[in-house]
Scaffold this motif. Structure first.
Motif, PDB file in Angstrom:
ATOM      1  N   ALA A  98       0.839  -1.210   0.000  1.00  0.00           N
ATOM      2  CA  ALA A  98       0.000   0.000   0.000  1.00  0.00           C
ATOM      3  C   ALA A  98       0.871   1.256   0.000  1.00  0.00           C
ATOM      4  N   MET A  99       1.954   1.216   0.764  1.00  0.00           N
ATOM      5  CA  MET A  99       2.851   2.376   0.833  1.00  0.00           C
ATOM      6  C   MET A  99       3.583   2.588  -0.497  1.00  0.00           C
ATOM      7  N   LEU A 100       3.919   1.503  -1.168  1.00  0.00           N
ATOM      8  CA  LEU A 100       4.570   1.610  -2.474  1.00  0.00           C
ATOM      9  C   LEU A 100       3.611   2.194  -3.516  1.00  0.00           C
ATOM     10  N   CYS A 101       2.352   1.785  -3.466  1.00  0.00           N
ATOM     11  CA  CYS A 101       1.346   2.343  -4.376  1.00  0.00           C
ATOM     12  C   CYS A 101       1.174   3.842  -4.130  1.00  0.00           C
ATOM     13  N   ASN A 102       1.220   4.236  -2.859  1.00  0.00           N
ATOM     14  CA  ASN A 102       1.094   5.650  -2.514  1.00  0.00           C
ATOM     15  C   ASN A 102       2.292   6.455  -3.037  1.00  0.00           C
ATOM     16  N   LEU A 103       3.496   5.896  -2.879  1.00  0.00           N
ATOM     17  CA  LEU A 103       4.700   6.562  -3.388  1.00  0.00           C
ATOM     18  C   LEU A 103       4.651   6.680  -4.911  1.00  0.00           C
ATOM     19  N   LEU A 104       4.128   5.650  -5.546  1.00  0.00           N
ATOM     20  CA  LEU A 104       3.992   5.664  -7.001  1.00  0.00           C
ATOM     21  C   LEU A 104       3.077   6.798  -7.455  1.00  0.00           C
ATOM     22  N   GLN A 105       2.011   7.016  -6.715  1.00  0.00           N
ATOM     23  CA  GLN A 105       1.090   8.114  -7.039  1.00  0.00           C
ATOM     24  C   GLN A 105       1.781   9.470  -6.874  1.00  0.00           C
ATOM     25  N   LYS A 106       2.669   9.574  -5.877  1.00  0.00           N
ATOM     26  CA  LYS A 106       3.408  10.826  -5.676  1.00  0.00           C
ATOM     27  C   LYS A 106       4.374  11.110  -6.830  1.00  0.00           C
ATOM     28  N   CYS A 107       4.784  10.055  -7.536  1.00  0.00           N
ATOM     29  CA  CYS A 107       5.719  10.225  -8.651  1.00  0.00           C
ATOM     30  C   CYS A 107       5.029  10.764  -9.898  1.00  0.00           C
ATOM     31  N   LEU A 138      -3.017  -6.485  -3.620  1.00  0.00           N
ATOM     32  CA  LEU A 138      -2.831  -5.518  -4.703  1.00  0.00           C
ATOM     33  C   LEU A 138      -4.019  -5.537  -5.656  1.00  0.00           C
ATOM     34  N   ARG A 139      -4.467  -6.720  -5.981  1.00  0.00           N
ATOM     35  CA  ARG A 139      -5.547  -6.861  -6.952  1.00  0.00           C
ATOM     36  C   ARG A 139      -6.884  -6.380  -6.390  1.00  0.00           C
ATOM     37  N   GLN A 140      -7.165  -6.732  -5.134  1.00  0.00           N
ATOM     38  CA  GLN A 140      -8.507  -6.531  -4.590  1.00  0.00           C
ATOM     39  C   GLN A 140      -8.660  -5.239  -3.786  1.00  0.00           C
ATOM     40  N   GLU A 141      -7.677  -4.903  -2.970  1.00  0.00           N
ATOM     41  CA  GLU A 141      -7.815  -3.769  -2.052  1.00  0.00           C
ATOM     42  C   GLU A 141      -7.156  -2.494  -2.561  1.00  0.00           C
ATOM     43  N   LEU A 142      -6.055  -2.628  -3.268  1.00  0.00           N
ATOM     44  CA  LEU A 142      -5.216  -1.464  -3.580  1.00  0.00           C
ATOM     45  C   LEU A 142      -5.367  -0.971  -5.014  1.00  0.00           C
ATOM     46  N   GLN A 143      -6.346  -1.532  -5.737  1.00  0.00           N
ATOM     47  CA  GLN A 143      -6.548  -1.137  -7.144  1.00  0.00           C
ATOM     48  C   GLN A 143      -5.245  -1.239  -7.923  1.00  0.00           C
ATOM     49  N   GLY A 144      -4.552  -2.357  -7.696  1.00  0.00           N
ATOM     50  CA  GLY A 144      -3.225  -2.538  -8.278  1.00  0.00           C
ATOM     51  C   GLY A 144      -3.210  -2.505  -9.789  1.00  0.00           C
ATOM     52  N   VAL A 145      -4.239  -3.076 -10.429  1.00  0.00           N
ATOM     53  CA  VAL A 145      -4.278  -3.073 -11.894  1.00  0.00           C
ATOM     54  C   VAL A 145      -4.322  -1.635 -12.405  1.00  0.00           C
ATOM     55  N   GLN A 146      -5.150  -0.814 -11.781  1.00  0.00           N
ATOM     56  CA  GLN A 146      -5.270   0.593 -12.194  1.00  0.00           C
ATOM     57  C   GLN A 146      -3.970   1.356 -11.931  1.00  0.00           C
ATOM     58  N   VAL A 147      -3.412   1.185 -10.746  1.00  0.00           N
ATOM     59  CA  VAL A 147      -2.184   1.907 -10.373  1.00  0.00           C
ATOM     60  C   VAL A 147      -1.031   1.537 -11.301  1.00  0.00           C
ATOM     61  N   LYS A 188       5.917  -6.349 -15.658  1.00  0.00           N
ATOM     62  CA  LYS A 188       6.170  -7.551 -14.849  1.00  0.00           C
ATOM     63  C   LYS A 188       5.212  -7.618 -13.656  1.00  0.00           C
ATOM     64  N   ALA A 189       5.033  -6.485 -12.985  1.00  0.00           N
ATOM     65  CA  ALA A 189       4.118  -6.446 -11.837  1.00  0.00           C
ATOM     66  C   ALA A 189       2.675  -6.659 -12.290  1.00  0.00           C
ATOM     67  N   LEU A 190       2.295  -6.049 -13.411  1.00  0.00           N
ATOM     68  CA  LEU A 190       0.938  -6.228 -13.948  1.00  0.00           C
ATOM     69  C   LEU A 190       0.659  -7.690 -14.275  1.00  0.00           C
ATOM     70  N   PHE A 191       1.640  -8.369 -14.827  1.00  0.00           N
ATOM     71  CA  PHE A 191       1.467  -9.789 -15.151  1.00  0.00           C
ATOM     72  C   PHE A 191       1.117 -10.579 -13.891  1.00  0.00           C
ATOM     73  N   ASN A 192       1.861 -10.340 -12.816  1.00  0.00           N
ATOM     74  CA  ASN A 192       1.597 -11.063 -11.568  1.00  0.00           C
ATOM     75  C   ASN A 192       0.206 -10.762 -11.019  1.00  0.00           C
ATOM     76  N   VAL A 193      -0.161  -9.477 -11.020  1.00  0.00           N
ATOM     77  CA  VAL A 193      -1.424  -9.059 -10.398  1.00  0.00           C
ATOM     78  C   VAL A 193      -2.633  -9.552 -11.196  1.00  0.00           C
ATOM     79  N   THR A 194      -2.476  -9.653 -12.518  1.00  0.00           N
ATOM     80  CA  THR A 194      -3.613 -10.079 -13.348  1.00  0.00           C
ATOM     81  C   THR A 194      -3.601 -11.576 -13.644  1.00  0.00           C
ATOM     82  N   SER A 206     -14.128  -4.374 -16.792  1.00  0.00           N
ATOM     83  CA  SER A 206     -14.134  -4.427 -18.250  1.00  0.00           C
ATOM     84  C   SER A 206     -13.419  -3.204 -18.827  1.00  0.00           C
ATOM     85  N   HIS A 207     -13.739  -2.024 -18.276  1.00  0.00           N
ATOM     86  CA  HIS A 207     -13.072  -0.791 -18.714  1.00  0.00           C
ATOM     87  C   HIS A 207     -11.579  -0.876 -18.470  1.00  0.00           C
ATOM     88  N   GLN A 208     -11.187  -1.368 -17.281  1.00  0.00           N
ATOM     89  CA  GLN A 208      -9.779  -1.420 -16.905  1.00  0.00           C
ATOM     90  C   GLN A 208      -8.980  -2.310 -17.843  1.00  0.00           C
TER      91      GLN A 208
END
Length: 234
Positions: A98-107, A138-147, A188-194, A206-208
């Protein structure tokens, strides 16, 4: 003992140059699994997470002088997570993804953060590879696919002509090495999450996936700085 000594120094407010030197030494030492056993603790992980600016939700990335410290701390965390099953379990407890996703958004829309973004994505890749619970989080709680899709879109500098159609610019120069590396880590991360999530259950999903497919098509039409990097990207 050397690792503990380095971490004790890093816990104090020391000069940036000292922090970078300590983190560089720790990064080399953290490649050895035997060295990691006594130092892979919650406290030590939190020291590195603080230096990587993963403990602050609100603070933006503004002090460029701190960027080398953030990058080196992320590199250390990558080595430690890769080499230690204890660190992988602590990562879930400390909510590292979750913290990594937040840092990614700051970038987003920031200059001079490609290295931070790249190692943030690499750490997300490692966590999603090595820990099934973090992959599910990542997939369910953190909207990892979108991030991760947004990170990929940003790395490729995608522009849109229609909702699911990226603009094609045949005269566009190749991606830089940093842009290519960021895109590769995001893929690489997207492959794992999906990996376990190709059953679409909602209009948003479907949109994502249509949005991601358009970006992946654009990726295949994009070249990297060298033939080898282009092959790796594709």
């Amino acid at each position: 003992k050397l690792c503990e000594g380095i971490l004790n120094i890093l816990e104090k407010d020391t000069k940036t140059s000292c922090q970078v030197a300590c983190l560089e030494a720790l990064r080399v030492l953290s490649r050895d699994k035997k060295v990691l056993v006594p130092v892979t603790t919650k406290r030590n992980m939190q020291i590195l997470m603080k230096l990587a600016k993963l403990d602050t939700v609100e603070d933006p990335l503004e002090r460029v002088s701190e960027f080398p410290v953030i990058v080196e701390a992320l590199k250390c965390l990558c080595n430690i997570v890769f080499n230690s099953s204890v660190a992988q379990k602590l990562s879930l407890e400390l909510n590292l993804a979750a913290m990594l996703c937040n840092l990614l958004q700051k970038c987003k829309d920031r200059q001079l953060v490609d290295d931070i973004k790249c190692f943030d994505l690499h750490l997300l890749f490692l966590l999603s590879l090595l820990h099934t619970d973090i992959r599910a989080q990542l997939r369910q709680e953190l909207q990892g696919v979108q991030v991760l899709t947004q990170a990929l879109e940003s790395s490729l500098s995608v522009t849109w002509t229609e909702e699911y159609k990226a603009a094609e610019d045949h005269d566009r120069p190749p991606l830089s090495l940093q842009e290519t590396d960021c895109a590769i880590e995001a893929l690489k991360a997207l492959f794992n999450v999906t990996l376990d999530n190709w059953n679409v259950h909602s209009k948003n999903e479907s949109h994502q996936f249509r949005y991601m497919a358009a970006i992946l098509r654009h990726c295949l039409l994009t070249t990297g700085p060298t033939e080898e990097k282009t092959e790796e990207l594709h």
